[in-house]
Design a protein around this motif. Structure first.
Motif, PDB file in Angstrom:
ATOM      1  N   ARG A   1       0.820  -1.228   0.000  1.00 45.19           N
ATOM      2  CA  ARG A   1       0.000   0.000   0.000  1.00 45.19           C
ATOM      3  C   ARG A   1       0.853   1.278   0.000  1.00 45.19           C
ATOM      4  N   GLN A   2       1.952   1.248  -0.742  1.00 41.71           N
ATOM      5  CA  GLN A   2       2.784   2.444  -0.900  1.00 41.71           C
ATOM      6  C   GLN A   2       2.779   2.806  -2.383  1.00 41.71           C
ATOM      7  N   PRO A   3       1.993   3.804  -2.769  1.00 34.35           N
ATOM      8  CA  PRO A   3       1.816   4.098  -4.195  1.00 34.35           C
ATOM      9  C   PRO A   3       3.121   4.355  -4.953  1.00 34.35           C
ATOM     10  N   GLN A   4       4.087   5.033  -4.328  1.00 33.80           N
ATOM     11  CA  GLN A   4       5.344   5.316  -5.023  1.00 33.80           C
ATOM     12  C   GLN A   4       6.069   4.026  -5.383  1.00 33.80           C
ATOM     13  N   VAL A   5       6.037   3.053  -4.474  1.00 36.48           N
ATOM     14  CA  VAL A   5       6.729   1.788  -4.703  1.00 36.48           C
ATOM     15  C   VAL A   5       5.984   0.979  -5.768  1.00 36.48           C
ATOM     16  N   VAL A   6       4.652   0.974  -5.688  1.00 33.20           N
ATOM     17  CA  VAL A   6       3.847   0.256  -6.690  1.00 33.20           C
ATOM     18  C   VAL A   6       4.134   0.822  -8.078  1.00 33.20           C
ATOM     19  N   ILE A   7       4.156   2.134  -8.185  1.00 30.17           N
ATOM     20  CA  ILE A   7       4.408   2.776  -9.487  1.00 30.17           C
ATOM     21  C   ILE A   7       5.826   2.463  -9.962  1.00 30.17           C
ATOM     22  N   ALA A   8       6.783   2.430  -9.046  1.00 28.36           N
ATOM     23  CA  ALA A   8       8.164   2.081  -9.435  1.00 28.36           C
ATOM     24  C   ALA A   8       8.221   0.671 -10.014  1.00 28.36           C
TER      25      ALA A   8
ATOM     26  N   ILE B   1      -5.586   6.860 -10.387  1.00 26.09           N
ATOM     27  CA  ILE B   1      -5.471   7.195 -11.812  1.00 26.09           C
ATOM     28  C   ILE B   1      -5.586   8.695 -12.077  1.00 26.09           C
ATOM     29  N   ASP B   2      -6.252   9.420 -11.200  1.00 25.38           N
ATOM     30  CA  ASP B   2      -6.388  10.859 -11.414  1.00 25.38           C
ATOM     31  C   ASP B   2      -5.325  11.675 -10.678  1.00 25.38           C
ATOM     32  N   ASP B   3      -4.373  11.007 -10.072  1.00 27.24           N
ATOM     33  CA  ASP B   3      -3.259  11.693  -9.413  1.00 27.24           C
ATOM     34  C   ASP B   3      -2.183  11.969 -10.471  1.00 27.24           C
ATOM     35  N   PRO B   4      -1.865  13.232 -10.713  1.00 24.03           N
ATOM     36  CA  PRO B   4      -0.901  13.574 -11.772  1.00 24.03           C
ATOM     37  C   PRO B   4       0.449  12.859 -11.656  1.00 24.03           C
ATOM     38  N   LYS B   5       0.853  12.512 -10.431  1.00 26.33           N
ATOM     39  CA  LYS B   5       2.142  11.817 -10.258  1.00 26.33           C
ATOM     40  C   LYS B   5       2.101  10.409 -10.842  1.00 26.33           C
TER      41      LYS B   5
END
Length: 163
Positions: free
Chosen positions: A44-51, A85-89
């Motif tokens: 549940r860490q979005p930055q890590v999931v996106i990485a 999905i709507d978070d610009p990052k």
């Protein structure tokens, strides 16, 4: 408490601790892309999931990671996608994820009420975001018009004063 000073010519041996890889990293190294994505989604860490999603994209393994999912694991990635999905990052990556999910699982609509509801939420979120973007573009156009009008009036005023 005696500390022996070392000679500058002596070699110092530093004991380096072996860095333990995150579990999803070892799964990626073993080409277990789906398992790696599942593992990182649990954190549940979005930055890590996106990485990890970005890394899967670089390895051309994103479609593999998103394929062959059961209802539970599909629910996890769909929920994450809907939430961010709507978070610009994150939107650049998650728009791609949403496309792949629609391509793979779109034909299964109607087989699971849970998955159907999540795809419906995704559709609504994307629709709302598109509406907001269109509104912002219209506003940008209005601001550009006002700025251009002000610049023209200012230039005309300067010209009339110089004559």
């Amino acid at each position: 408490a005696h500390e022996k000073a070392h000679d500058p010519d002596d070699y110092l041996l530093l004991h380096q601790k072996k860095q333990k890889l995150a579990e999803y990293d070892s799964l990626l190294r073993k080409f277990r892309y789906g398992d790696a994505l599942d593992k990182v989604l649990q954190q549940r860490q979005p930055q890590v999931v996106i990485a990890v999603i970005e890394e899967l994209g670089k390895r051309r393994g994103l479609t593999i990671a998103l394929s062959n999912r059961d209802e539970e694991s599909l629910e996890a990635i769909l929920s994450f996608t809907i939430r961010f999905i709507d978070d610009p990052k994150y939107s650049t990556y998650l728009i791609g994820v949403a496309h792949i999910l629609c391509d793979i699982y779109g034909s299964l609509i109607g087989q699971s009420s849970v998955v159907d509801e999540l795809f419906s939420k995704l559709r609504n979120k994307v629709t709302n975001e598109c509406s907001a973007q269109k509104m912002l573009l219209r506003m940008l156009g209005q601001i550009d018009f006002c700025m251009t009008t002000a610049e023209i009036e200012s230039a005309e005023e300067k010209m009339s004063r110089s004559v």
